[in-house]
Design a protein around this motif. Structure first.
Motif, PDB file in Angstrom:
ATOM      1  N   UNK A  12      -3.688  73.544 -15.717  1.00 34.86           N
ATOM      2  CA  UNK A  12      -3.081  74.482 -16.655  1.00 34.86           C
ATOM      3  C   UNK A  12      -3.412  74.125 -18.092  1.00 34.86           C
ATOM      4  N   UNK A  13      -3.386  72.823 -18.391  1.00 35.27           N
ATOM      5  CA  UNK A  13      -3.729  72.362 -19.733  1.00 35.27           C
ATOM      6  C   UNK A  13      -5.151  72.764 -20.097  1.00 35.27           C
ATOM      7  N   UNK A  14      -6.062  72.544 -19.159  1.00 30.77           N
ATOM      8  CA  UNK A  14      -7.458  72.883 -19.413  1.00 30.77           C
ATOM      9  C   UNK A  14      -7.604  74.386 -19.639  1.00 30.77           C
ATOM     10  N   UNK A  15      -6.941  75.174 -18.780  1.00 29.02           N
ATOM     11  CA  UNK A  15      -7.027  76.623 -18.918  1.00 29.02           C
ATOM     12  C   UNK A  15      -6.472  77.072 -20.263  1.00 29.02           C
ATOM     13  N   UNK A  16      -5.373  76.471 -20.655  1.00 30.33           N
ATOM     14  CA  UNK A  16      -4.752  76.851 -21.926  1.00 30.33           C
ATOM     15  C   UNK A  16      -5.671  76.520 -23.093  1.00 30.33           C
ATOM     16  N   UNK A  17      -6.261  75.342 -23.045  1.00 34.55           N
ATOM     17  CA  UNK A  17      -7.180  74.948 -24.121  1.00 34.55           C
ATOM     18  C   UNK A  17      -8.361  75.901 -24.187  1.00 34.55           C
ATOM     19  N   UNK A  18      -8.880  76.268 -23.023  1.00 34.15           N
ATOM     20  CA  UNK A  18     -10.017  77.186 -22.992  1.00 34.15           C
ATOM     21  C   UNK A  18      -9.637  78.537 -23.594  1.00 34.15           C
TER      22      UNK A  18
END
Lengths: 135, 135
Positions: free
Chosen positions: B121-127
């Motif tokens: 989720x963190x990665x998706x949010x950053x993207x």
DNA sequence: TGCGTTACGCACCTGTTGGTAAGTATGAAC
DNA sequence: GTTCATACTTACCAACAGGTGCGTAACGCA
């Protein structure tokens, strides 16, 4: 072999990389405001910004915004903005957030059940300290 | 009628005075170091100061001392000093502290079980954020 | 006599957190 | 065209948490 799926429910030694990750996650969610927000959203799903601010007594607008962003990026809450005027934004726990709320439920119950002991202990400790300083 | 013993396990509305107390307690124990110390003592009872400092990686001496004092005054740990040389001090969870450790166990298990989702989720949010800023 | 160990206490300084207050975007109502 | 409401964002500033380093007491050992 070691990092993928092993869904062993036992609380055994796990490799330090994951352990560190878990610690980091704990550190991120284990703060006063985050917990209170999760609890508020657990009780009142689909709450709006100002509602949340009223529920989580004492939180400032800035910190509420920050905490909500953090929770969102962690995938614990879902933010839904409606393009209306006045704008409307609703927050709700995701299934992941719900599961965390339930995990924390035990702690809430613990606190509710044991606050008297803690208060007593605090008083006793303060008294003991006073006594020591007197001498 | 409302504040004394009512050991109802349901999570109903409780009067605001107790609710505030519970919040305060949660706020006091819900920080990174406190949780890690409790977990360390849960796994290794009767640990000494320097052992704890080694177990709770990254904690400074000062913060460890402070946290231990706090935990002691809350009645969650018991401090036993032996008048030897070199001095020896052992810390262990009280029954109250043990019960808190168990209550938190659910959260640890939760973190262990869901860290991958959070990372994703963190990665998706950053993207998503990157994408937004590009436009 | 001086060094080492343990478990601190204290002073200083810095970085992060958090509060306050002001500004912004939107469109509808007046 | 000004006002109003919501849900922010940003800037500024104060407070506090936390890191570092030094001091201490007590005794054992060389």
């Amino acid at each position: 072999m070691n990092n993928a799926a092993g869904d062993s429910p036992e609380w055994s030694e796990l490799d330090p990389k994951i352990s560190a990750l878990v610690r980091e996650i704990i550190a991120r969610i284990a703060d006063k405001w985050t917990l209170l927000i999760i609890e508020a959203l657990h009780e009142y799903p689909d709450a709006r910004f100002n509602q949340l601010q009223r529920m989580v007594e004492g939180i400032s607008q800035k910190v509420l915004t920050q905490s909500l962003r953090q929770l969102e990026s962690d995938g614990l809450i879902q933010r839904t903005a409606y393009a209306e005027t006045p704008p409307r934004v609703e927050y709700k726990l995701t299934p992941l957030g719900e599961s965390l709320g339930e995990a924390f439920c035990g702690v809430w119950i613990w606190a509710e059940r044991h606050w008297e002991e803690i208060e007593a202990s605090l008083a006793a400790f303060a008294a003991k300290k006073m006594l020591k300083e007197k001498s």
